[in-house]
Design an enzyme around this catalytic site. Structure first.
Site, PDB file in Angstrom:
ATOM      1  N   SER A  19       0.908  -1.225   0.010  1.00 60.22           N
ATOM      2  CA  SER A  19       0.016   0.020  -0.190  1.00 60.22           C
ATOM      3  C   SER A  19       0.768   1.231  -0.051  1.00 60.22           C
ATOM      4  CB  SER A  19      -1.038   0.031   1.233  1.00 60.22           C
ATOM      5  OG  SER A  19      -1.613   1.218   1.388  1.00 60.22           O
ATOM      6  N   TYR A  54      -2.243  -0.942  10.189  1.00 63.60           N
ATOM      7  CA  TYR A  54      -2.254  -0.972   8.834  1.00 63.60           C
ATOM      8  C   TYR A  54      -0.773  -0.776   8.104  1.00 63.60           C
ATOM      9  CZ  TYR A  54      -3.845  -0.796   4.013  1.00 63.60           C
ATOM     10  OH  TYR A  54      -4.209  -1.018   2.606  1.00 63.60           O
TER      11      TYR A  54
END
Length: 275
Positions: free
Chosen positions: A155, A168
């Site tokens: 990401s 995350y």
């Protein structure tokens, strides 16, 4: 002639979103597919996860291309289930060439306020679940002796910090070094390993109330329009969110012969978000 004629690809998180997009495009390019997703619920995730109907739709879309698919309900936290799913696919198709470890979750929360379950679920799925997916699948590529390719979905969050995403971001950053070490270990087998790093992508993981609140903490009940207003400031290019197919284009490049000498790299598909 397709770019993946005669090859077999294993895709996790294939029930919808990026995983479905990868599976369908690979099939269009000539690959047969081994697909997994899970109907298991994760209490810490604040949006509905994929269900059996979603995975069935992926099966339908792949078969509509004329290619074959073996699909199984398997949680990436369950190594035995992953191993059985991959084994079933290899038994059906006779080989494995490509692994796309794509499954993941999002559950925004302040770092020092999130519950232990929120942290642990994130690490178990987004980091350890990727390792388990690779452990279950990559030995089949090695055994084939033909080389192959692995792509891991990381990401923009791996290198660009935002509040309320520590768990995350930590999971996605951890995938980078997992990829680099594995790329070195697998290079003698002619197996390439890379990560892709998308910015916001228009999938159910992003298009939900929890993400809207993450992007618009200034509003009590932000909606998609409010999210889009904020998301435009994240990306330098004039786009709110990418489509799954935008990520698939880069993944396809990496797993096909077009990317035959690309390994150990972090491929940013972030619309300039890191600038």
């Amino acid at each position: 002639m397709g770019k993946l004629d005669g090859r077999i690809a294993f895709v996790t998180g294939a029930g919808r979103g990026q995983g479905r997009s990868h599976a369908v495009r690979f099939a269009q390019e000539g690959a047969d597919i081994i697909a997994v997703d899970t109907t298991a619920e994760v209490a810490s995730v604040p949006y509905p996860l994929a269900n059996a109907a979603d995975l069935a739709e992926t099966v339908r879309l792949v078969e509509a291309t004329g290619r074959r698919i073996v699909a199984r309900d398997a949680d990436v936290r369950d190594l035995a289930a992953l191993t059985a799913a991959v084994a079933a696919g290899v038994a059906e198709f006779g080989r494995l060439d490509i692994v796309v470890a794509n499954a993941g979750i999002s559950s925004p929360a302040p770092t020092l306020e999130m519950g232990e379950d929120v942290w642990q679920d994130m690490i178990d799925i987004n980091l350890t679940g990727v390792w388990k997916s690779l452990k279950a699948a990559v030995p089949h590529i090695i055994a084939g002796g033909r080389g192959g390719a692995v792509v891991i979905t990381s990401s923009l969050a791996a290198y660009h910090a935002n509040e309320n995403t520590a768990h995350y971001a930590a999971s996605k950053a951890g995938l980078v070094m997992l990829m680099k070490v594995l790329a070195k270990e697998l290079a003698p087998h002619a197996i390439r390993v890379n990560t892709v790093h998308p910015t916001t992508v228009a999938t159910p993981m992003i298009l939900n109330d929890a993400t809207y609140r993450l992007f618009r903490p200034d509003l009590p009940n932000p909606d998609r329009a409010d999210f889009e207003e904020a998301a435009r400031t994240l990306n330098r290019l004039p786009v709110v969110a990418l489509e799954p197919e935008d990520i698939t284009a880069t993944v396809l490049h990496l797993v096909s012969d077009d990317g035959r000498y690309i390994t150990g790299t972090t491929q940013q598909i972030d619309a300039g978000g890191a600038l």
